[in-house]
Design an enzyme around this catalytic site. Sequence first.
Site, PDB file in Angstrom:
ATOM      1  CG  HIS A 106     -18.415  34.710  -1.796  1.00  7.61           C
ATOM      2  ND1 HIS A 106     -17.388  34.808  -0.890  1.00  7.61           N
ATOM      3  CD2 HIS A 106     -17.916  35.134  -2.985  1.00  7.61           C
ATOM      4  CE1 HIS A 106     -16.321  35.287  -1.508  1.00  7.61           C
ATOM      5  NE2 HIS A 106     -16.614  35.485  -2.775  1.00  7.61           N
ATOM      6  CD  GLU A 128     -16.512  33.801  -6.808  1.00  2.80           C
ATOM      7  OE1 GLU A 128     -16.573  34.771  -7.574  1.00  2.80           O
ATOM      8  OE2 GLU A 128     -16.683  33.886  -5.578  1.00  2.80           O
TER       9      GLU A 128
HETATM   10  P1  PGA Z   1     -11.615  39.141  -5.737  1.00  2.00           P
HETATM   11  O1  PGA Z   1     -13.018  38.543  -5.270  1.00  2.00           O
HETATM   12  O2  PGA Z   1     -11.732  39.437  -7.201  1.00  2.00           O
HETATM   13  O3  PGA Z   1     -11.433  40.369  -4.911  1.00  2.00           O
HETATM   14  O4  PGA Z   1     -10.593  38.084  -5.494  1.00  2.00           O
HETATM   15  C1  PGA Z   1     -13.638  37.591  -6.069  1.00  2.00           C
HETATM   16  C2  PGA Z   1     -14.864  37.068  -5.416  1.00  2.00           C
HETATM   17  O5  PGA Z   1     -14.868  36.827  -4.209  1.00  2.00           O
HETATM   18  O6  PGA Z   1     -15.861  36.882  -6.134  1.00  2.00           O
END
Ligand code: PGA
Length: 261
Positions: free
Chosen positions: A94, A165
């Site tokens: 991540h 993402e």
């Molecule tokens: P968020 O996080 O929906 O709060 O933007 C998404 C993620 O980091 O997977």
Amino acid sequence: MTLLVGTSTKMNLTSTEVAEWCRRVRAGTALLDGVRLFFLPAFAAIWAARDALDGSKIAWGAQDVHPAENGAHTGDISAVMLADLGCLFVEIGHSERRRDHGETDDAIAAKVAAVLRCGMQPILCVGEPTPGPISEAVTFVTGQVRAGLAAVRPRDLTRVVVAYEPVWAIGAGARSAAPEYIRGVHLGLRQELVALGAPGSAVSIIYGGSVDAASAGPILEQGGVDGLFVGRAALDPDQFVEIATMASRIAGRAVGPGRTG
Ligand code: PGA
């Protein structure tokens, strides 16, 4: 068709709060078809998710893992330990971990391999740092995919989930990327995965970044989006149930094979 919808709580929710979240989401999603659900609480609450979700259709997992099986790594958690807790999914790479812990592509590749060795499914997160043309995003994220999957044999690729993402779309104050933008990047990712040896639609590619009940539908309606990785919106169990319900409806309308690996 089956859509994969899950959430990571990041560093939120105690084990007591996780038990309550799971109780409500379990009840709210029990009758849904066409969705595979996963829940990734903080390490300290995985046991509570296991106790609350055992026997349900919601899988649980972790937000990170150490690449070694055991040893002198104070404070770390191995894939063996996660598998022993019944985890099925482990999130890797991540952007907050790449940023806060300096995780390199090599470390991420080693973690992916460790998760596969223990029979779990890695969720490899990729995303470009700033918004720009789709072609630039594709170049960036396909590089991350190649690096993160460097140690994976082609036949194991079907067990990998890729979470697209975009870093600029994550977190408070951000907005999700536009559905057409997501579609374009997912197409580029799909082509890269096929080039790496993954059969056509074998790898699930899911989208994350400011997904909520309003944005989920239009994103899922895009071809090539196999599911959603929800962040802060899912801290509210009712909103997660709403998103999962919408995904179930969209999956029911779509024709085609499942892609949940
Ligand atoms: P968020 O996080 O929906 O709060 O933007 C998404 C993620 O980091 O997977």
